[in-house]
Design a protein around this motif. Structure first.
Motif, PDB file in Angstrom:
ATOM      1  N   MET A  12       0.788  -1.119   0.627  1.00 57.74           N
ATOM      2  CA  MET A  12      -0.006   0.216   0.127  1.00 57.74           C
ATOM      3  C   MET A  12       0.993   1.094  -0.430  1.00 57.74           C
ATOM      4  O   MET A  12       2.094   1.841   1.005  1.00 57.74           O
ATOM      5  CB  MET A  12      -0.660  -0.463   1.535  1.00 57.74           C
ATOM      6  N   PRO A  13       0.527   2.163  -1.373  1.00 57.15           N
ATOM      7  CA  PRO A  13       1.774   3.184  -0.815  1.00 57.15           C
ATOM      8  C   PRO A  13       1.621   4.075   0.723  1.00 57.15           C
ATOM      9  O   PRO A  13       0.139   4.078   0.933  1.00 57.15           O
ATOM     10  CB  PRO A  13       1.031   4.467  -2.339  1.00 57.15           C
ATOM     11  N   GLU A  14       2.602   4.189   0.096  1.00 59.46           N
ATOM     12  CA  GLU A  14       2.906   6.153   1.832  1.00 59.46           C
ATOM     13  C   GLU A  14       1.013   6.610   2.002  1.00 59.46           C
ATOM     14  O   GLU A  14       0.719   6.428   3.167  1.00 59.46           O
ATOM     15  CB  GLU A  14       3.901   6.565   1.665  1.00 59.46           C
ATOM     16  N   ALA A  15       0.409   7.068   0.775  1.00 63.16           N
ATOM     17  CA  ALA A  15      -0.158   8.114   0.880  1.00 63.16           C
ATOM     18  C   ALA A  15      -1.165   7.244   1.164  1.00 63.16           C
ATOM     19  O   ALA A  15      -2.241   8.178   2.310  1.00 63.16           O
ATOM     20  CB  ALA A  15      -0.581   8.320  -0.139  1.00 63.16           C
ATOM     21  N   GLU A  16      -1.349   6.480   1.347  1.00 59.85           N
ATOM     22  CA  GLU A  16      -2.492   5.393   1.076  1.00 59.85           C
ATOM     23  C   GLU A  16      -3.075   5.782   2.947  1.00 59.85           C
ATOM     24  O   GLU A  16      -3.864   5.027   3.440  1.00 59.85           O
ATOM     25  CB  GLU A  16      -3.302   4.431   0.412  1.00 59.85           C
ATOM     26  N   LYS A  17      -1.683   4.833   3.359  1.00 57.84           N
ATOM     27  CA  LYS A  17      -1.424   4.517   4.388  1.00 57.84           C
ATOM     28  C   LYS A  17      -1.542   5.083   5.427  1.00 57.84           C
ATOM     29  O   LYS A  17      -2.623   5.514   6.743  1.00 57.84           O
ATOM     30  CB  LYS A  17      -0.341   4.179   4.692  1.00 57.84           C
ATOM     31  N   ARG A  18      -0.970   6.755   5.288  1.00 58.61           N
ATOM     32  CA  ARG A  18      -1.960   7.862   5.732  1.00 58.61           C
ATOM     33  C   ARG A  18      -3.256   7.767   6.063  1.00 58.61           C
ATOM     34  O   ARG A  18      -3.843   8.733   6.817  1.00 58.61           O
ATOM     35  CB  ARG A  18      -0.954   9.181   5.175  1.00 58.61           C
ATOM     36  N   PHE A  19      -3.723   7.907   5.083  1.00 55.46           N
ATOM     37  CA  PHE A  19      -5.200   8.416   4.712  1.00 55.46           C
ATOM     38  C   PHE A  19      -6.310   7.510   5.244  1.00 55.46           C
ATOM     39  O   PHE A  19      -6.459   7.953   5.596  1.00 55.46           O
ATOM     40  CB  PHE A  19      -5.801   8.405   3.433  1.00 55.46           C
ATOM     41  N   THR A  20      -5.629   6.398   5.771  1.00 53.98           N
ATOM     42  CA  THR A  20      -6.282   4.715   6.355  1.00 53.98           C
ATOM     43  C   THR A  20      -6.096   5.040   7.878  1.00 53.98           C
ATOM     44  O   THR A  20      -7.109   5.126   8.024  1.00 53.98           O
ATOM     45  CB  THR A  20      -5.508   3.586   5.693  1.00 53.98           C
ATOM     46  N   LYS A  21      -5.775   5.595   7.968  1.00 50.53           N
ATOM     47  CA  LYS A  21      -4.795   5.822   9.472  1.00 50.53           C
ATOM     48  C   LYS A  21      -5.470   7.201  10.055  1.00 50.53           C
ATOM     49  O   LYS A  21      -6.675   7.344  10.845  1.00 50.53           O
ATOM     50  CB  LYS A  21      -3.347   6.616   9.785  1.00 50.53           C
ATOM     51  N   TYR A  22      -5.955   8.018   9.203  1.00 45.89           N
ATOM     52  CA  TYR A  22      -6.879   9.826   9.075  1.00 45.89           C
ATOM     53  C   TYR A  22      -7.805   8.848   9.550  1.00 45.89           C
ATOM     54  O   TYR A  22      -8.824   9.654  10.341  1.00 45.89           O
ATOM     55  CB  TYR A  22      -5.982  10.664   8.580  1.00 45.89           C
TER      56      TYR A  22
END
Ligand SMILES: [Mn+2]
Ligand SMILES: [Mn+2]
Ligand SMILES: [Zn+2]
Ligand SMILES: [Zn+2]
Lengths: 145, 145
Positions: free
Chosen positions: A1-11
């Motif tokens: 999973m790309p970094e951005a998607e990870k961050r979005f998921t977390k958010y």
DNA sequence: ATATAATTGAGATTGAGTCGCAATTACATT
DNA sequence: AATGTAATTGCGACTCAATCTCAATTATAT
């Protein structure tokens, strides 16, 4: 999973928001756009990826992407709000030529540090900095003669 | 004749615009407002001075006042454009709360110096800096819990 | 599988800002 | 003072980015 998607998921998770297919598509569309974009452009790109995504969802997702630190509002021009991607370590600001409209991007870490420092005595929690310096670009200065 | 009106008269003359009673009233209203104002506020103040002044004339006069260097656009908040008077030597910037719209003004000379320094390598001649820091004010941070 | 609160798309609504127009007016020229 | 004319006016209609409404759907926890 790309970094951005990870961050979005977390958010999303942290805020009890759901990770929907639409939000994934809109994020992906945003990431794929190079340079500045507005809501309409983001809607177009999202539609290309999945034409079931609605304009309303795009408008609703934009603030989430901003909040998650994935995109940022950069400016308002032609009565539309402009955004652009925030890539890790690629924060920057803008010089805007008043004559020809040319936009020069720059990055200055001292400026960012200073802006954070300024907020502290006010107990203000910054989410976005926006510095726009208006003036005349090199070309337009010489044309002025 | 006050300095501001002199400057406005000069500006209008140079551009073959007419000095009308409405424009005088709107200028006076703008000058009398302390702090930030938007088009509606300016219309209200103008109406108080002369209730025949129309909303359209206010909207039409704002860009003239900006062009003449008498007021400046400072920010956009709650989807309205804010202006404030330009008095010599009163440069400052703004913290804007994304939740309640509260505006905190600050002045930071180091920030000004830094912005000028940033322009040099680009051969960019700055005329205005606009720094807006968006985030959450003290009150809205605690409310969030 | 079930419950439930969040999210969705479609379309209606909002509202800041702009525009068209006929009437009026500032100002330059006689 | 009278005239010509282009700029300006108020009014109301319009634009269109952004938000909201709502019934149907769906992500996630239990
Ligand atoms: Mn940029
Ligand atoms: Mn201010
Ligand atoms: Zn230029
Ligand atoms: Zn606040």
């Amino acid at each position: 999973m790309p970094e951005a998607e990870k961050r979005f998921t977390k958010y999303l998770c942290e805020h009890q928001y759901k990770l929907t297919p639409q939000r994934k598509v809109i994020l992906q569309a945003a990431r794929e756009i190079k340079g500045h974009f507005n809501a309409d452009k983001l809607y177009d790109e999202s539609s290309t990826l999945d034409k079931s995504v609605s304009r309303a969802s795009v408008y609703r997702t934009i603030p989430l992407l901003v909040e998650a630190g994935l995109i940022m509002e950069t400016m308002r021009s032609q009565s539309k709000t402009s955004y652009e991607n925030v890539f890790k370590g690629l924060y920057h600001d803008h010089l805007i030529c008043a004559t020809c409209g040319k936009i020069i991007e720059f990055r200055n870490d001292e400026l960012m540090r200073l802006q954070n420092k300024i907020c502290k005595p006010f107990n203000f929690k910054p989410t976005e900095h926006m510095t726009a310096i208006k003036g005349y670009c090199k070309k337009c200065q010489s044309k002025k003669n």
